[in-house]
Write an enzyme that holds these catalytic residues in place. Structure first.
Site, short mmCIF file in Angstrom:
data_model
loop_
_atom_site.label_atom_id
_atom_site.label_comp_id
_atom_site.label_asym_id
_atom_site.label_seq_id
_atom_site.Cartn_x
_atom_site.Cartn_y
_atom_site.Cartn_z
CE LYS A 86 -3.73 0.12 2.64
NZ LYS A 86 -4.63 -0.04 3.82
O1 G3P Z 1 -8.44 1.23 5.77
C1 G3P Z 1 -9.14 2.42 5.95
C2 G3P Z 1 -9.03 2.90 7.35
O2 G3P Z 1 -7.75 3.16 7.77
C3 G3P Z 1 -9.85 4.10 7.58
O3 G3P Z 1 -10.99 3.61 8.12
O4 G3P Z 1 -12.91 3.50 9.57
O5 G3P Z 1 -10.86 4.75 10.32
O6 G3P Z 1 -12.31 5.66 8.50
P1 G3P Z 1 -11.81 4.44 9.20
#
Ligand code: G3P
Length: 217
Positions: A86
């Site tokens: 990534k």
């Molecule tokens: O993989 C995506 C993540 O890091 C962000 O997700 O749920 O923290 O917005 P969230």
């Protein structure tokens, strides 16, 4: 359809991978931190995730400049064939992506927030882009519409790059986008658990078991 677990929590990930419906595991430095892990734990996470059946394990390269990102990306991929590297979709991350792609390394450009970035990712040859749905919507943008635009750009141009949706608030959001052709989703364990939870299904399961018991006397 490819579903992924977005966590470095071993207990939660192993339980979900054991269902056999998840292709693999996605992480980033924040996800490592949430599980009280750090980049030094990446080799260990790779070991237990693949042992639990993950066929793709995503680790994020870190650093400010392209040469550092490329070097870390190569090292991450050196862990094994299941690693997808990534990179944040910055200019430096995108440049690192093109170099890793040229070496045959599968890549994902992450923290994608606008459809124009899908064009860049496709030109870079990234395997995936990860738009952040919940965060897009939280910023007042039309998250589902933007994600759909990304998917449509990639599908209409027959790009090999695919949308792997991240930051998913709930199951209905996934269903909405899956109806439009998005077919890769990575979700936190709390969202993944919703996939296996419907009170009517639980009720039906209990009724079937009752019927077996009552007809087995
Ligand atoms: O993989 C995506 C993540 O890091 C962000 O997700 O749920 O923290 O917005 P969230």
């Amino acid at each position: 359809m490819h579903l992924y677990v977005d966590t470095a929590d071993r207990h939660a990930a192993e339980a979900l991978l054991a269902t056999g419906v998840f292709t693999g595991l996605t992480t980033n430095p924040t996800i490592l931190q949430r599980a009280s892990r750090g980049v030094a734990d990446i080799p260990d996470i790779y070991r237990w995730a693949t042992a639990a059946g993950a066929r793709e394990v995503f680790f994020q390269a870190w650093g400010q400049d392209t040469p550092t990102l490329v070097e870390r990306g190569r090292a991450l991929r050196g862990l094994g064939d299941e690693v997808v590297v990534k990179l944040v979709a910055t200019r430096a991350g995108t440049a690192a992506c093109t170099q890793l792609v040229a070496e045959g390394i599968p890549t994902l450009l992450t923290a994608v927030y606008n459809p124009g970035q899908a064009l860049v990712a496709a030109a870079a040859g990234a395997t995936y882009i990860a738009p952040y749905l919940r965060r897009l919507t939280a910023e007042g943008r039309d998250g589902p519409a933007d994600v759909l635009a990304m998917h449509q750009v990639l599908a209409a141009t027959a790009s090999r790059t695919k949308v792997l949706l991240a930051s998913i608030p709930d199951v209905p959001s996934m269903v909405t986008l899956a109806r439009q052709g998005v077919d890769c989703f990575t979700m936190a364990p709390i969202v993944a658990e919703q996939l296996f939870t419907d009170e009517l299904t639980a009720e039906a399961a209990a009724t079937f078991e009752d019927a077996v018991r009552e007809t087995s006397r």
